[in-house]
Structures are given as structure tokens and as C-alpha cells.
Design an enzyme around this catalytic site. Sequence first.
Site, PDB file in Angstrom:
ATOM      1  N   GLY A 143     -12.016  59.434  80.649  1.00  0.00           N
ATOM      2  CA  GLY A 143     -11.667  60.791  80.255  1.00  0.00           C
ATOM      3  C   GLY A 143     -10.902  60.777  78.945  1.00  0.00           C
ATOM      4  O   GLY A 143     -10.285  59.771  78.586  1.00  0.00           O
ATOM      5  N   GLN A 187      -5.601  63.640  72.072  1.00  0.00           N
ATOM      6  CA  GLN A 187      -5.502  62.179  71.942  1.00  0.00           C
ATOM      7  C   GLN A 187      -6.175  61.669  70.667  1.00  0.00           C
ATOM      8  O   GLN A 187      -5.893  60.562  70.221  1.00  0.00           O
ATOM      9  CB  GLN A 187      -6.129  61.480  73.163  1.00  0.00           C
ATOM     10  CG  GLN A 187      -5.343  61.690  74.457  1.00  0.00           C
ATOM     11  CD  GLN A 187      -6.032  61.024  75.625  1.00  0.00           C
ATOM     12  OE1 GLN A 187      -6.927  61.608  76.230  1.00  0.00           O
ATOM     13  NE2 GLN A 187      -5.637  59.804  75.935  1.00  0.00           N
ATOM     14  N   CYS A 219      -4.123  55.228  80.716  1.00  0.00           N
ATOM     15  CA  CYS A 219      -4.369  56.253  79.710  1.00  0.00           C
ATOM     16  C   CYS A 219      -4.764  55.562  78.419  1.00  0.00           C
ATOM     17  O   CYS A 219      -4.156  54.567  78.036  1.00  0.00           O
ATOM     18  CB  CYS A 219      -3.096  57.069  79.505  1.00  0.00           C
ATOM     19  SG  CYS A 219      -3.261  58.359  78.263  1.00  0.00           S
ATOM     20  N   LEU A 220      -5.786  56.093  77.748  1.00  0.00           N
ATOM     21  CA  LEU A 220      -6.221  55.496  76.484  1.00  0.00           C
ATOM     22  C   LEU A 220      -5.117  55.581  75.430  1.00  0.00           C
ATOM     23  O   LEU A 220      -5.119  54.832  74.466  1.00  0.00           O
ATOM     24  CB  LEU A 220      -7.505  56.175  75.992  1.00  0.00           C
ATOM     25  CG  LEU A 220      -8.724  55.924  76.893  1.00  0.00           C
ATOM     26  CD1 LEU A 220      -9.911  56.761  76.444  1.00  0.00           C
ATOM     27  CD2 LEU A 220      -9.098  54.441  76.910  1.00  0.00           C
ATOM     28  N   HIS A 248      -4.846  64.987  84.811  1.00  0.00           N
ATOM     29  CA  HIS A 248      -4.305  64.095  83.776  1.00  0.00           C
ATOM     30  C   HIS A 248      -4.654  64.641  82.382  1.00  0.00           C
ATOM     31  O   HIS A 248      -3.802  64.686  81.492  1.00  0.00           O
ATOM     32  CB  HIS A 248      -4.894  62.689  84.003  1.00  0.00           C
ATOM     33  CG  HIS A 248      -4.507  61.663  82.972  1.00  0.00           C
ATOM     34  ND1 HIS A 248      -3.813  60.516  83.302  1.00  0.00           N
ATOM     35  CD2 HIS A 248      -4.759  61.572  81.636  1.00  0.00           C
ATOM     36  CE1 HIS A 248      -3.629  59.794  82.204  1.00  0.00           C
ATOM     37  NE2 HIS A 248      -4.202  60.409  81.188  1.00  0.00           N
ATOM     38  N   GLU A 249      -5.917  65.073  82.221  1.00  0.00           N
ATOM     39  CA  GLU A 249      -6.358  65.555  80.898  1.00  0.00           C
ATOM     40  C   GLU A 249      -5.744  66.913  80.563  1.00  0.00           C
ATOM     41  O   GLU A 249      -5.374  67.163  79.413  1.00  0.00           O
ATOM     42  CB  GLU A 249      -7.885  65.642  80.829  1.00  0.00           C
ATOM     43  CG  GLU A 249      -8.640  64.335  81.087  1.00  0.00           C
ATOM     44  CD  GLU A 249      -8.193  63.156  80.246  1.00  0.00           C
ATOM     45  OE1 GLU A 249      -7.563  63.364  79.195  1.00  0.00           O
ATOM     46  OE2 GLU A 249      -8.461  62.014  80.652  1.00  0.00           O
ATOM     47  N   HIS A 308      -2.414  66.478  79.193  1.00  0.00           N
ATOM     48  CA  HIS A 308      -2.444  66.138  77.761  1.00  0.00           C
ATOM     49  C   HIS A 308      -2.453  67.412  76.910  1.00  0.00           C
ATOM     50  O   HIS A 308      -1.770  67.494  75.893  1.00  0.00           O
ATOM     51  CB  HIS A 308      -3.707  65.328  77.418  1.00  0.00           C
ATOM     52  CG  HIS A 308      -3.571  63.848  77.636  1.00  0.00           C
ATOM     53  ND1 HIS A 308      -2.588  63.091  77.044  1.00  0.00           N
ATOM     54  CD2 HIS A 308      -4.328  62.975  78.351  1.00  0.00           C
ATOM     55  CE1 HIS A 308      -2.735  61.807  77.397  1.00  0.00           C
ATOM     56  NE2 HIS A 308      -3.785  61.718  78.196  1.00  0.00           N
TER      57      HIS A 308
HETATM   58 ZN    ZN Z   1      -4.494  59.993  79.137  1.00  0.00          ZN
END
Ligand code: ZN
Length: 193
Positions: free
Chosen positions: A46, A51, A91-92, A133-134, A137
Site C-alpha cells: 500500500g 509518502q 511502512c515504506l 494505515h493509509e 498517512h
Molecule cells: Zn505507511
Amino acid sequence: MAVKSILHYPDPRLRRKALPVEQVDDAVRRLVDDMAETMYSAPGVGLAAIQVNEPKRVIVIDLSEERNRLQVFINPEILARDGEQTLEEGCLSVPGIYEEVTRPNRVRVRALDRDGKPFELEAEGLLATCVQHEIDHLDGKVFVDYLSRLKQSRIRKKLEKREREQEAGAPRRGDATGRESLAAAAGRIRSKM
Ligand code: ZN
């Protein structure tokens, strides 16, 4: 399409509140395509637009093993939450860090798709965690915010140190460092969001 570079915690730009998309036009679709390519190449399951330094309310998710079921959420809203589950999240934007987070295990989401068409979706399990989670963000929140202050400060120091090492020209390290095996790192693709 292009792979974009991903902002890393504790970059303050991850704290911005993303703005709603007013019209799903070609520019937005281009952003969606670039985000998908960035997520697949990372690899992760995701990605939120913030991000990749685009403060817009756009999310891409693909939880399929084959990596061919892209889900796009533009201006997503959670209409209802239910239950509870604890899953390991990564998380990326927080590379190499995996921690358990407790969240509702069922959410009802409303959003626009890549063509600007509204839809509603009942998400459960990993998809429910990923969507939440997204959306966090988009509201300037990162999953480490759910951890204890002590853990947060350890993670911040670790990532700042790694960033400094990389700037100094040390070889870039992936997740498979130290005691973590390659297999464990590969299995964790499913928690990178
Ligand atoms: Zn993340």
C-alpha cells in the site's frame, strides 16, 4: 509511469494533512499510476500520495499474491468501524521497522475509483488494517505514533543514523540486515504499507 522517491520518517513532510482531490482528471490518474509503480517496485502492499510528497487524498493498495489487483481509493472516508485485531505493520516510509498495532478489524469505506466513480467497500483483516494505515498517512499520521514514546524515540534515532550513514556514502541496506534472514524479509512484503 515513473517510480517516485519515498519520504522517510521522521521527515516533517509526512505530517501534512493531505487535501481532497477536486476532480479526478488525467493528472490525478498519472499520479495513481506513478504511485502503483512505486509501490510495486518498493515492494509494498500500500502507498499514500503523501509518502511520495504529494499532499493529495489518494491511496493505492494491492494485497494479491500475483500483484495484479490494484485498488485505488481517492478521497477515502471511513463510514463505520467494528471489532479489533492486532497485526504486524511496516511502512515504506519507516524502512526495516515492524511493530504490532491494534485497530478495528472491519471498516466500511467510501471513495472514488481511478475514473472518479464513487464506490463503497467492506474491508476486513489485512485490507482493513491497510486502509486505516493509509488513511492515517493522509491525516499526517504514521503507524509508529501508536507505539510507546520510548519505542518512537528509538525508531527515530535508528532511522536518522541510517540516513546519515547513507549520506556519508555507506552502502544502502535493505531490510535483510543483522539477524533478520532474507526469507523473513521477503515474508514481510505483506506488511509494508
Ligand atoms: Zn505507511
